[in-house]
Design a protein around this motif. Structure first.
Motif, mmCIF file in Angstrom:
data_model
loop_
_atom_site.group_PDB
_atom_site.id
_atom_site.type_symbol
_atom_site.label_atom_id
_atom_site.label_comp_id
_atom_site.label_asym_id
_atom_site.label_seq_id
_atom_site.Cartn_x
_atom_site.Cartn_y
_atom_site.Cartn_z
ATOM 1 N N LEU A 569 0.766 -1.573 -0.370
ATOM 2 C CA LEU A 569 -0.058 -0.223 -0.105
ATOM 3 C C LEU A 569 0.894 1.069 -0.019
ATOM 4 O O LEU A 569 0.843 2.376 -0.941
ATOM 5 C CB LEU A 569 -1.196 0.382 1.459
ATOM 6 C CG LEU A 569 -1.576 0.840 1.376
ATOM 7 C CD1 LEU A 569 -2.496 2.091 0.330
ATOM 8 C CD2 LEU A 569 -2.301 1.551 2.804
ATOM 9 N N ALA A 570 1.705 1.696 0.535
ATOM 10 C CA ALA A 570 2.962 2.664 0.965
ATOM 11 C C ALA A 570 3.561 2.712 -0.751
ATOM 12 O O ALA A 570 3.811 3.616 -0.958
ATOM 13 C CB ALA A 570 4.043 1.789 1.802
ATOM 14 N N ALA A 571 3.603 1.555 -1.193
ATOM 15 C CA ALA A 571 4.705 1.907 -2.923
ATOM 16 C C ALA A 571 3.185 2.686 -3.706
ATOM 17 O O ALA A 571 3.909 3.059 -4.815
ATOM 18 C CB ALA A 571 5.016 0.762 -2.706
ATOM 19 N N CYS A 572 2.691 1.954 -3.020
ATOM 20 C CA CYS A 572 1.064 2.167 -4.301
ATOM 21 C C CYS A 572 1.330 4.199 -3.697
ATOM 22 O O CYS A 572 0.568 4.581 -4.735
ATOM 23 C CB CYS A 572 0.217 1.485 -4.153
ATOM 24 S SG CYS A 572 0.514 0.010 -4.826
ATOM 25 N N VAL A 573 0.938 4.494 -2.702
ATOM 26 C CA VAL A 573 1.041 5.910 -2.412
ATOM 27 C C VAL A 573 2.290 7.149 -3.019
ATOM 28 O O VAL A 573 1.446 7.522 -3.736
ATOM 29 C CB VAL A 573 0.676 5.481 -1.171
ATOM 30 C CG1 VAL A 573 0.514 8.006 -0.751
ATOM 31 C CG2 VAL A 573 -0.766 5.138 -0.549
ATOM 32 N N ARG A 574 2.884 5.837 -3.431
ATOM 33 C CA ARG A 574 3.487 6.994 -3.735
ATOM 34 C C ARG A 574 4.032 7.305 -5.090
ATOM 35 O O ARG A 574 4.364 7.769 -5.948
ATOM 36 C CB ARG A 574 5.452 5.630 -3.629
ATOM 37 C CG ARG A 574 6.111 5.978 -2.036
ATOM 38 C CD ARG A 574 7.842 5.038 -1.913
ATOM 39 N NE ARG A 574 7.807 4.143 -2.107
ATOM 40 C CZ ARG A 574 8.526 3.732 -2.843
ATOM 41 N NH1 ARG A 574 9.022 4.168 -3.693
ATOM 42 N NH2 ARG A 574 8.376 1.805 -3.221
ATOM 43 N N ALA A 604 -8.383 -0.050 -2.701
ATOM 44 C CA ALA A 604 -9.346 0.755 -2.667
ATOM 45 C C ALA A 604 -9.571 1.949 -1.377
ATOM 46 O O ALA A 604 -9.376 2.748 -1.100
ATOM 47 C CB ALA A 604 -10.295 0.644 -3.916
ATOM 48 N N ARG A 605 -10.041 0.389 -0.571
ATOM 49 C CA ARG A 605 -10.113 1.990 0.627
ATOM 50 C C ARG A 605 -8.659 2.457 1.420
ATOM 51 O O ARG A 605 -8.862 3.403 1.941
ATOM 52 C CB ARG A 605 -10.848 0.644 1.626
ATOM 53 C CG ARG A 605 -12.000 0.464 1.360
ATOM 54 C CD ARG A 605 -13.216 -0.539 2.104
ATOM 55 N NE ARG A 605 -12.119 -1.384 2.759
ATOM 56 C CZ ARG A 605 -12.147 -2.271 2.131
ATOM 57 N NH1 ARG A 605 -12.973 -3.046 1.165
ATOM 58 N NH2 ARG A 605 -12.166 -3.603 2.547
ATOM 59 N N GLY A 606 -7.529 1.524 1.456
ATOM 60 C CA GLY A 606 -6.727 2.733 2.309
ATOM 61 C C GLY A 606 -6.248 3.378 0.782
ATOM 62 O O GLY A 606 -5.841 4.528 1.822
ATOM 63 N N LEU A 607 -5.784 3.525 -0.203
ATOM 64 C CA LEU A 607 -5.577 4.883 -1.318
ATOM 65 C C LEU A 607 -6.639 5.700 -1.169
ATOM 66 O O LEU A 607 -6.093 7.036 -0.741
ATOM 67 C CB LEU A 607 -5.516 4.365 -2.614
ATOM 68 C CG LEU A 607 -4.747 3.186 -2.895
ATOM 69 C CD1 LEU A 607 -4.719 3.397 -4.594
ATOM 70 C CD2 LEU A 607 -3.650 4.018 -2.413
ATOM 71 N N ALA A 608 -8.348 5.632 -0.944
ATOM 72 C CA ALA A 608 -9.190 6.524 -0.440
ATOM 73 C C ALA A 608 -8.578 7.434 0.789
ATOM 74 O O ALA A 608 -8.272 8.446 1.229
ATOM 75 C CB ALA A 608 -10.942 6.250 -0.474
ATOM 76 N N GLU A 609 -8.345 6.654 2.322
ATOM 77 C CA GLU A 609 -8.040 6.958 3.677
ATOM 78 C C GLU A 609 -6.834 7.705 3.374
ATOM 79 O O GLU A 609 -6.976 9.203 4.004
ATOM 80 C CB GLU A 609 -7.857 5.508 4.090
ATOM 81 C CG GLU A 609 -7.247 6.260 5.143
ATOM 82 C CD GLU A 609 -7.551 4.784 6.715
ATOM 83 O OE1 GLU A 609 -6.895 5.190 7.923
ATOM 84 O OE2 GLU A 609 -7.170 4.048 6.117
ATOM 85 N N VAL A 610 -6.163 7.337 2.587
ATOM 86 C CA VAL A 610 -4.812 8.511 2.818
ATOM 87 C C VAL A 610 -4.677 9.630 1.385
ATOM 88 O O VAL A 610 -4.805 10.659 2.442
ATOM 89 C CB VAL A 610 -3.290 6.976 2.367
ATOM 90 C CG1 VAL A 610 -2.040 8.114 1.698
ATOM 91 C CG2 VAL A 610 -3.101 5.876 2.911
ATOM 92 N N GLY A 611 -5.492 8.992 0.620
ATOM 93 C CA GLY A 611 -5.638 10.342 0.117
ATOM 94 C C GLY A 611 -7.103 11.492 0.302
ATOM 95 O O GLY A 611 -7.270 12.106 0.292
ATOM 96 N N ARG A 612 -7.615 11.270 1.537
ATOM 97 C CA ARG A 612 -8.741 11.769 1.828
ATOM 98 C C ARG A 612 -9.605 11.969 0.917
ATOM 99 O O ARG A 612 -10.510 12.945 0.936
ATOM 100 C CB ARG A 612 -8.122 12.990 2.840
ATOM 101 C CG ARG A 612 -7.137 12.807 3.828
ATOM 102 C CD ARG A 612 -6.796 14.430 4.735
ATOM 103 N NE ARG A 612 -5.939 14.014 5.856
ATOM 104 C CZ ARG A 612 -4.996 14.750 6.174
ATOM 105 N NH1 ARG A 612 -5.710 16.058 6.173
ATOM 106 N NH2 ARG A 612 -4.666 14.439 7.871
ATOM 107 N N LEU A 613 -9.899 10.934 0.844
ATOM 108 C CA LEU A 613 -10.972 10.695 -0.729
ATOM 109 C C LEU A 613 -12.530 10.386 -0.377
ATOM 110 O O LEU A 613 -12.577 8.426 0.470
ATOM 111 C CB LEU A 613 -10.830 10.043 -1.681
ATOM 112 C CG LEU A 613 -9.247 11.282 -2.873
ATOM 113 C CD1 LEU A 613 -8.692 10.112 -3.961
ATOM 114 C CD2 LEU A 613 -10.039 12.472 -3.487
#
Length: 694
Positions: A569-574, A604-613
Motif C-alpha cells: 500500500l505504501a508503494a502504491c501511495v508513492r 481501494a479503501r486504503g488509497l481513499a483513506e490516505v488521499g482523504r477521498l
C-alpha cells in the motif's frame, strides 16, 4: 575435386576473409567438396566462428562457375542477413535479400534474379509461405536453384532451443527440388537429438554430417551466485568497467533489459537496451555501435543472438539463466571468436524457473484451440484479424498456432487469408509430452551447470553431445574464481533504490477491436472521447526486477486472497504521489473482483483513506458479471464485458474518479468499466492497478 578446383576454392576463401595466408579449417573443404563435386546434402555442426558461411559462399562461387543457378539461403534474422550480405560482397558474391523491411526493393531483386545477376538470394522462412512468393516466384526459383542453404538449422527441430514452425516447411521445399541440387544445413548449437531430427528433414540416411569440437578455448566461464536482483545489479554497477572490451549483458525479459540499461546509464555506463520491442532502426544502430566499440554493452534479450557477428566481443554476462545449456552455449558463443580471451559470467536468479515455465509451453499448440481454428476456416479465406474475432484467441498466439497447423497440413495461407485444407489433423499428444519432458530435463541440466564442481566448458560440450569434451583449464572450477565477488556499499544502495522505483504507465485503449460488431456489440472505430479512460498507472509490471517479484508471488496460482500488505500500500501511495495528473481525483471506486475481492477492496479503501477521498464502493455486476476469461481475442473479451458493469447505487461525482483494480492484461476490463463511470457522470477515469502483465 581436382587440385586446380581446390586452388580456386582456396582463392575464394582468401578473398572472403581478406587474408592471403588463410587456409581451410578441418571439415570446411570436405563440406565444399561434398556440395560441389558430389551434389550431396550436408549438415555442418561447428562452433561459432569456425567459418560455416565460408563453406556456402565458396561453394556458391564454384557452382556458379559451373553454370548452376543462384543459391537460396534461408536465414532467420535480419541482422544475420545484413552480416551475410556484407561477407558475400567481400568474396565477390552478389547477394540480395527479400524480407519484411525491403518490400520496396522486391521487384528490382526479382528482375535481377531473372537476368541471372544474383548469386545468393537470402529469404526468411516466413517468406517461403507468402502466397504471392510461394505461388508466383518459388516454382520458377526451385527449377533454377543451384544450392539450398539452411542457416541456423537447429530451428528446424522442435527439440532445439529456438524451434520455429516456419522452418518445418523446408522439408516440402527440398522435396520439390531436383535430386542433384546440393543442400547445406549449418548450426553451432545441436545435440545428437537435434542433429538426427535435422538430418531426417534433409533427406535421411544419405546426409553427410560434419561435426567438430565445440570447445571455445578463448572463453573463461564462471558462475556467481548472489542473493537477489539488487545484489546482481550492484555487482554490475561495481564491476562492468572491469570486464574486457565491449560485450553483451543478457536478461530473460524485456522489462529487465530496459530497467537494467536505464540504471547503468544513469550511473555513467555507456549501454543501450536491445529487445524484440526495440524499433528495427534502433536495433541496427545499436548493433553498429557495439561492433565499433562505441558502447560498453548492449543489455539484451535473446533477440540479440543468432546472426550478430562481432569477432572481438570481450564478454557476455547473463542476469538470469537461459533455460538450457544448449541455449546458453549459443549465446555465450557470441564472445571471443577472434580474441585470445573473453569473459563469460552467469548471475542466476531465483525467478529464472518461473520464466522458464512460461516460455516452455508458449509454443505448444492447444488441442481445443487448434480444433476451434480449423472449424472456423470452413469457407472462403479469412484474414487473421477476422479469424481472431471468430475464435477468441489473441493475435500473437493465434499466428503461432496457424503456423503450426500450416506445417501440419491442416490449414493453408492463400491470397486473402487462411483456409482449411480438409486434411485430417490429429493432436500428437505423445510428441508434445516428449517435448515438454525434454525441456524440463534441459532446465534441470541448466541448474546442474550452475552447481557443478567440474569443468563448465566440458559440461556444455557434453550437453551438446560433443565426443571431444574435456576440462578447459580456464573456468572458475578449473582455475579458480577469476571474477571479483565483492559489491560496493554505494552500488548496493543505488541498486536497491532503483529496484524500489514504482510506477508504470497503463496506456488507455483508443480503438474498439475489429470484429466486435460481428459479435453483436454496437461499436466500431475510435472510442468516443467522452467514454475513454485516461492514462493510468500500475505499481509495476509482473516481469520487473524490483516490485515484479512481490507481485508474482501475490498473483501466483493458488495464492490466497487477503488484505493488501502495508508495504505494498505504501508503494502504491508513492505511485499516486508522483502521478502528475492534470486534476486530482475526487473519489475512489473499486473494480468488483471474483478472485481477489479482499485485495482489491482493501487497496481501494486504503488509497481513499490516505488521499482523504470518499470511497464510493465497488462497481456492480449485471447478469452475473463478465463472461469468458482473460487471454482471448479483444473482440470476444469486449463482448464478454459489454454492459456487465453498473454504477447504480454509487453517487458518482462530476469529476475525475480513481478506478482501482488488481491486475491489468488486455486493459479491456478497465476500458469498459471506465465507460460505465463516464456515462454515470465522471468527467475522467484514472485507472490504477497493482500489476501490469508484460
Amino acid at each position: 575435386m581436382t587440385s586446380t578446383t581446390r586452388d580456386a576454392a582456396l582463392a575464394a576463401l582468401r578473398d572472403l576473409v581478406g587474408r592471403p595466408d588463410a587456409d581451410f579449417h578441418d571439415g570446411q573443404y570436405e563440406a565444399i567438396e561434398a556440395l560441389v563435386a558430389q551434389r550431396r546434402r550436408a549438415l555442418v555442426v561447428q562452433r561459432t566462428g569456425w567459418g560455416k558461411s565460408a563453406v556456402y559462399f565458396v561453394a556458391t562461387q564454384l557452382l556458379r562457375r559451373q553454370g548452376a543457378g543462384p543459391t537460396v539461403l534461408v536465414s532467420p534474422l535480419l541482422a544475420l542477413m545484413r552480416d551475410q550480405i556484407s561477407a558475400a560482397e567481400r568474396a565477390g558474391v552478389r547477394a540480395v535479400a527479400i524480407n519484411s523491411t525491403n518490400a520496396h526493393e522486391w521487384s528490382d531483386v526479382l528482375e535481377r534474379i531473372d537476368r541471372d545477376e544474383v548469386d545468393v538470394l537470402l529469404v526468411s522462412p516466413e517468406r517461403l509461405n507468402n502466397p504471392a512468393f510461394r505461388e508466383q516466384r518459388l516454382p520458377t526459383l526451385v527449377q533454377r536453384i543451384g544450392m539450398l542453404v539452411v542457416d541456423e538449422a537447429h530451428c528446424i527441430s522442435d527439440w532445439g532451443h529456438d524451434f520455429r514452425p516456419d522452418y518445418r516447411r523446408l522439408r516440402d521445399l527440398i522435396g520439390q527440388m531436383p535430386a542433384d541440387v546440393p543442400v547445406l544445413a549449418t548450426t553451432a548449437t545441436a545435440n545428437s537429438r537435434v542433429v538426427a531430427d535435422v538430418a531426417e528433414q534433409l533427406g535421411g540416411a544419405d546426409v553427410l554430417t560434419i561435426r567438430g569440437p565445440l570447445a571455445r578455448a578463448s572463453l573463461r566461464l564462471g558462475v556467481l551466485q548472489l542473493p537477489n536482483s539488487a545484489s546482481r545489479l550492484a555487482w554490475l554497477l561495481s564491476h562492468l568497467d572491469d570486464l574486457p572490451g565491449s560485450g553483451i549483458i543478457y536478461t530473460l525479459t524485456v522489462a529487465a533489459a530496459v530497467d537494467t540499461a536505464r540504471l547503468l546509464r544513469e550511473h555513467g555506463h555507456d549501454v543501450r537496451a536491445y529487445t524484440g520491442q526495440t524499433d528495427a532502426d534502433e536495433r541496427e544502430e545499436s548493433e553498429g555501435m557495439l561492433g565499433r566499440n562505441e558502447v560498453k554493452a548492449l543489455v539484451a534479450t535473446s533477440a540479440l543472438g543468432m546472426g550478430f557477428d562481432k569477432p572481438d566481443l570481450g564478454f557476455v554476462v547473463h542476469l538470469g539463466a537461459p533455460s538450457s545449456p544448449v541455449a546458453y552455449y549459443q549465446q555465450v558463443g557470441r564472445a571471443g571468436r577472434a580474441t585470445e580471451s573473453a569473459d563469460v559470467l552467469l548471475l542466476p536468479g531465483a525467478e529464472d524457473k518461473d520464466i522458464w515455465r512460461y516460455f516452455a509451453t508458449a509454443s505448444m499448440p492447444d488441442r481445443e484451440r487448434a480444433e476451434r481454428v480449423i472449424a472456423a476456416l470452413d469457407g472462403d479465406p479469412i484474414s487473421t484479424p477476422a479469424l481472431e474475432a471468430r475464435v477468441d484467441i489473441r493475435r500473437t498466439p493465434l499466428e503461432l498456432l496457424l503456423k503450426v497447423l500450416d506445417v501440419d497440413g491442416a490449414v493453408k495461407r492463400v491470397q486473402g487469408g487462411w483456409i482449411a485444407t480438409g486434411e485430417p489433423w490429429i493432436y500428437d499428444t505423445e510428441r508434445y509430452e516428449r517435448i515438454a519432458a525434454e525441456r524440463r530435463a534441459e532446465q534441470q541440466h541448466m541448474i546442474e551447470y550452475q552447481q557443478t564442481g567440474g569443468c563448465r566448458m566440458e559440461f556444455l560440450q557434453r550437453s551438446l553431445d560433443d565426443a571431444t569434451a574435456a576440462p578447459c583449464g580456464r573456468c572458475d572450477n578449473c582455475a579458480g574464481q577469476w571474477f571479483p565477488t565483492d559489491v560496493g556499499a554505494d552500488a548496493s544502495s543505488i541498486a536497491t533504490e532503483s529496484l524500489d522505483r514504482v510506477g508504470v504507465p497503463v496506456e488507455p485503449r483508443r480503438q474498439w477491436p475489429t470484429g466486435a460488431d460481428r459479435l453483436g456489440i454496437p461499436v466500431r472505430g475510435r472510442i468516443g472521447v467522452d467514454e475513454q479512460a485516461a492514462e493510468g498507472c500500475a505499481l509495476a509490471r509482473l516481469t520487473d526486477l524490483g516490485w515484479g517479484g512481490t507481485l508474482r508471488e501475490l498473483f501466483a496460482t493458488g495464492a490466497s486472497d487477503g488484505s493488501v500488505a502495508p508495504q505494498v500500500l505504501a508503494a502504491c501511495v508513492r505511485v499516486l504521489a508522483g502521478w502528475g495528473w492534470e486534476e486530482r481525483p475526487v473519489a475512489v471506486v473499486a473494480m468488483p473482483s471474483r478472485s481477489r475481492p479482499q485485495l482489491t477492496g482493501s487497496l481501494a479503501r486504503g488509497l481513499a483513506e490516505v488521499g482523504r477521498l470518499p470511497y464510493l464502493g465497488e462497481l456492480g455486476f449485471v447478469g452475473g458479471g463478465p463472461s469468458g476469461a482473460p487471454g482471448g481475442s479483444s473482440a470476444f473479451r469486449v463482448a464478454g464485458l459489454w454492459d456487465r458493469f453498473t454504477a447504480d447505487g454509487l453517487q458518482v461525482p462530476a469529476g475525475p474518479v480513481l478506478l482501482v483494480d488488481d491486475l491489468a492484461d488486455s486493459r479491456w476490463t478497465l476500458t469498459i468499466a471506465a465507460r460505465t463511470l463516464r456515462q454515470s457522470g465522471a468527467t475522467a477515469v484514472l485507472p490504477f492497478v497493482l500489476g501490469l502483465r508484460g
